[in-house]
Design a protein around this motif. Structure first.
Motif, mmCIF file in Angstrom:
data_model
loop_
_atom_site.group_PDB
_atom_site.id
_atom_site.type_symbol
_atom_site.label_atom_id
_atom_site.label_comp_id
_atom_site.label_asym_id
_atom_site.label_seq_id
_atom_site.Cartn_x
_atom_site.Cartn_y
_atom_site.Cartn_z
ATOM 1 N N LEU A 53 0.822 -1.200 0.000
ATOM 2 C CA LEU A 53 0.000 0.000 0.000
ATOM 3 C C LEU A 53 0.861 1.257 0.000
ATOM 4 O O LEU A 53 1.933 1.290 0.601
ATOM 5 N N GLU A 54 0.354 2.293 -0.662
ATOM 6 C CA GLU A 54 1.088 3.557 -0.748
ATOM 7 C C GLU A 54 0.372 4.707 -0.066
ATOM 8 O O GLU A 54 1.020 5.644 0.407
ATOM 9 N N ASN A 55 -0.973 4.672 -0.024
ATOM 10 C CA ASN A 55 -1.735 5.808 0.487
ATOM 11 C C ASN A 55 -2.799 5.365 1.478
ATOM 12 O O ASN A 55 -3.532 4.409 1.222
ATOM 13 N N LEU A 56 -2.865 6.055 2.588
ATOM 14 C CA LEU A 56 -3.942 5.880 3.559
ATOM 15 C C LEU A 56 -4.658 7.212 3.693
ATOM 16 O O LEU A 56 -4.044 8.240 4.006
ATOM 17 N N VAL A 57 -5.978 7.230 3.436
ATOM 18 C CA VAL A 57 -6.786 8.438 3.596
ATOM 19 C C VAL A 57 -7.660 8.263 4.831
ATOM 20 O O VAL A 57 -8.471 7.346 4.899
ATOM 21 N N LEU A 58 -7.483 9.140 5.802
ATOM 22 C CA LEU A 58 -8.274 9.101 7.025
ATOM 23 C C LEU A 58 -9.288 10.249 7.000
ATOM 24 O O LEU A 58 -8.903 11.424 7.008
ATOM 25 N N ASN A 59 -10.569 9.900 6.933
ATOM 26 C CA ASN A 59 -11.633 10.902 7.030
ATOM 27 C C ASN A 59 -11.853 11.148 8.520
ATOM 28 O O ASN A 59 -12.681 10.502 9.154
ATOM 29 N N VAL A 60 -11.105 12.107 9.076
ATOM 30 C CA VAL A 60 -11.005 12.219 10.532
ATOM 31 C C VAL A 60 -12.237 12.843 11.181
ATOM 32 O O VAL A 60 -12.461 12.663 12.382
ATOM 33 N N LEU A 104 -2.947 10.678 4.475
ATOM 34 C CA LEU A 104 -3.656 11.876 4.042
ATOM 35 C C LEU A 104 -4.896 12.080 4.900
ATOM 36 O O LEU A 104 -5.606 11.117 5.209
ATOM 37 N N PHE A 105 -5.152 13.324 5.274
ATOM 38 C CA PHE A 105 -6.254 13.637 6.187
ATOM 39 C C PHE A 105 -7.326 14.430 5.459
ATOM 40 O O PHE A 105 -7.038 15.374 4.732
ATOM 41 N N ARG A 117 6.375 6.587 16.902
ATOM 42 C CA ARG A 117 6.766 5.697 18.003
ATOM 43 C C ARG A 117 6.731 4.227 17.616
ATOM 44 O O ARG A 117 7.578 3.441 18.061
ATOM 45 N N ASN A 118 5.770 3.838 16.795
ATOM 46 C CA ASN A 118 5.549 2.419 16.534
ATOM 47 C C ASN A 118 6.016 1.955 15.159
ATOM 48 O O ASN A 118 6.147 0.750 14.931
ATOM 49 N N HIS A 119 6.269 2.895 14.247
ATOM 50 C CA HIS A 119 6.707 2.528 12.901
ATOM 51 C C HIS A 119 7.842 3.452 12.446
ATOM 52 O O HIS A 119 7.771 4.069 11.378
ATOM 53 N N PRO A 120 8.903 3.548 13.252
ATOM 54 C CA PRO A 120 9.979 4.507 12.944
ATOM 55 C C PRO A 120 10.735 4.173 11.672
ATOM 56 O O PRO A 120 11.411 5.049 11.108
ATOM 57 N N GLU A 121 10.638 2.937 11.212
ATOM 58 C CA GLU A 121 11.363 2.529 10.003
ATOM 59 C C GLU A 121 10.713 3.027 8.725
ATOM 60 O O GLU A 121 11.317 2.988 7.641
ATOM 61 N N LYS A 122 9.480 3.524 8.817
ATOM 62 C CA LYS A 122 8.732 3.945 7.635
ATOM 63 C C LYS A 122 9.033 5.399 7.269
ATOM 64 O O LYS A 122 9.164 6.270 8.140
ATOM 65 N N ASN A 123 9.113 5.643 5.975
ATOM 66 C CA ASN A 123 9.279 6.996 5.451
ATOM 67 C C ASN A 123 7.896 7.481 5.013
ATOM 68 O O ASN A 123 7.418 7.130 3.942
ATOM 69 N N VAL A 124 7.258 8.283 5.860
ATOM 70 C CA VAL A 124 5.868 8.670 5.642
ATOM 71 C C VAL A 124 5.777 10.155 5.310
ATOM 72 O O VAL A 124 6.355 10.998 6.002
ATOM 73 N N GLN A 125 5.050 10.465 4.242
ATOM 74 C CA GLN A 125 4.730 11.841 3.893
ATOM 75 C C GLN A 125 3.270 12.103 4.257
ATOM 76 O O GLN A 125 2.410 11.235 4.096
ATOM 77 N N TYR A 126 2.990 13.321 4.745
ATOM 78 C CA TYR A 126 1.646 13.654 5.205
ATOM 79 C C TYR A 126 1.008 14.714 4.297
ATOM 80 O O TYR A 126 1.690 15.606 3.784
ATOM 81 N N GLY A 127 -0.300 14.592 4.112
ATOM 82 C CA GLY A 127 -1.025 15.548 3.292
ATOM 83 C C GLY A 127 -2.394 15.842 3.874
ATOM 84 O O GLY A 127 -2.920 15.082 4.690
ATOM 85 N N MET A 128 -2.985 16.948 3.431
ATOM 86 C CA MET A 128 -4.266 17.377 3.990
ATOM 87 C C MET A 128 -5.000 18.270 2.996
ATOM 88 O O MET A 128 -4.390 19.110 2.328
ATOM 89 N N THR A 129 -6.309 18.073 2.895
ATOM 90 C CA THR A 129 -7.179 18.993 2.176
ATOM 91 C C THR A 129 -7.890 19.839 3.212
ATOM 92 O O THR A 129 -8.572 19.304 4.093
ATOM 93 N N LEU A 161 1.883 18.261 2.912
ATOM 94 C CA LEU A 161 1.449 18.775 1.621
ATOM 95 C C LEU A 161 0.030 19.286 1.813
ATOM 96 O O LEU A 161 -0.875 18.524 2.134
ATOM 97 N N LEU A 162 -0.166 20.599 1.599
ATOM 98 C CA LEU A 162 -1.458 21.216 1.859
ATOM 99 C C LEU A 162 -2.191 21.521 0.561
ATOM 100 O O LEU A 162 -1.645 22.174 -0.324
ATOM 101 N N SER A 163 -3.423 21.051 0.468
ATOM 102 C CA SER A 163 -4.321 21.453 -0.603
ATOM 103 C C SER A 163 -5.336 22.408 0.010
ATOM 104 O O SER A 163 -6.224 21.987 0.762
ATOM 105 N N VAL A 164 -5.176 23.696 -0.280
ATOM 106 C CA VAL A 164 -5.988 24.738 0.348
ATOM 107 C C VAL A 164 -7.118 25.162 -0.593
ATOM 108 O O VAL A 164 -6.872 25.488 -1.758
#
Length: 320
Positions: free
Chosen positions: A65-72, A123-124, A145-157, A176-179
């Motif tokens: 998997l490459e992308n996780l979208v959380l509808n928070v 992505l949020f 804390r739990n997945h320090p080995e991962k290279n994660v980029q964050y984004g938000m609309t 990465l902000l989508s405004v």
């Protein structure tokens, strides 16, 4: 929701009732069951040669998997009259009060991280995701804390009206902000309002300027704009607005108000189409004359033109 089909830029999901939702990777945008049909119809109308490939059960098991979208959260601090949850669309829900429980976010993160590639994106989405900033902060802390080995980029609309409360957090974590910004004050405030009817343009721009002052490099590299055009608005004014220095170096994602939006039923579509045709001529003239094409025109027409330049012999390979 379960992923069923994908192309390079789009993933099609089905919910338990069989409704389609399309996620657009490039602009971190979710097209719901109504908008997804319009999106596919638009791509077909433009004769963009794309295909969805089935995501089989075996592929899901072995999927990286490459992308996780959380509808928070379903909550939003605005009441934009063209919003899909505004009550102006038949058969759609209105704004809700629910937010994602921390326990749900934790489960989703852990499942995703265990199946994700070395580099991945979280992505949020909302509602307005910054209303749930505590949940977002928990998510980032849990991953660190739990997945320090991962290279994660964050984004938000985001509508960015709450941006001033979160500037350092967004910069420090390289979001990465989508405004969402529709144009000048008159155009933007005609639709994007607080519940009391007050426009939001001044607050959004104030927050953008504060972000730029806090970190010019971050602002230049990590901010893009989502522009919604409704036919009564002046396209020329929108183009001029995004030609200002504050916006010229930033990608734009442009969409038009859905045809079923009640307020637009009396709008003369031909006027809007004539304006688009004029812009299309300007776009091609600028390309042919070797001039710099405005960001606004590129956002309108590059999706149509880029596939032509990506062709291999007689076969067109679209960049989508």
């Amino acid at each position: 929701m379960l992923p069923k089909k994908e192309s390079n830029n789009f993933v099609l999901f089905l919910d338990l009732e069989g409704n389609e939702t399309i996620y657009e990777r490039v602009f971190n945008t979710i097209h719901d069951s109504t908008n997804s049909k319009d999106l596919v119809a638009t791509l077909e109308e433009l004769e963009v040669d794309f295909e969805f490939e089935d995501i089989t059960e075996d592929k899901l098991k072995n999927l990286s998997l490459e992308n996780l979208v959380l509808n928070v959260t379903d909550q939003c601090n605005l009441r934009c009259d063209y919003c899909i949850y505004s009550g102006n669309y038949e058969g759609q829900r209105v704004h809700g009060t629910k937010s994602m429980p921390i326990s749900t976010a934790k489960i989703a993160i852990d499942i995703f991280m265990n199946k994700s590639s070395e580099k991945s994106n979280v992505l949020f989405y909302g509602g307005e995701p910054l209303i749930a900033s505590n949940l977002i902060r928990f998510t980032l802390d849990h991953i660190a804390r739990n997945h320090p080995e991962k290279n994660v980029q964050y984004g938000m609309t985001t509508n960015f009206t709450l941006g001033h409360q979160n500037l350092d957090f967004l910069i420090e974590n390289n979001f990465l902000l989508s405004v969402s910004l529709d144009g000048d004050e008159t155009i933007h405030d005609s639709s994007r309002k607080y519940p009391n009817g007050k426009g939001t343009h001044s607050r959004v721009v104030e927050n953008l300027l504060a972000l730029k002052e806090r970190s010019p490099e971050y602002f230049e590299k990590r901010v893009l704009f989502s522009v919604t055009i409704s036919t009564p608005n002046s396209l020329e004014s929108i183009k001029d607005y995004f030609s200002q220095e504050l916006f010229t170096r930033h990608p734009l994602s442009i969409q038009t108000v859905e045809k079923r939006f009640k307020r637009n039923k009396s709008t003369t579509a031909s006027v809007f189409e004539d304006r688009i045709l004029k812009f299309k001529r300007d776009y091609f003239h600028q390309i042919l004359e070797g001039k710099e094409v405005s960001t606004f025109l590129r956002a309108l027409f590059d999706r149509t033109v880029l596939p032509i330049y990506a062709r291999d012999n007689e076969r067109i390979s679209p960049i989508i």
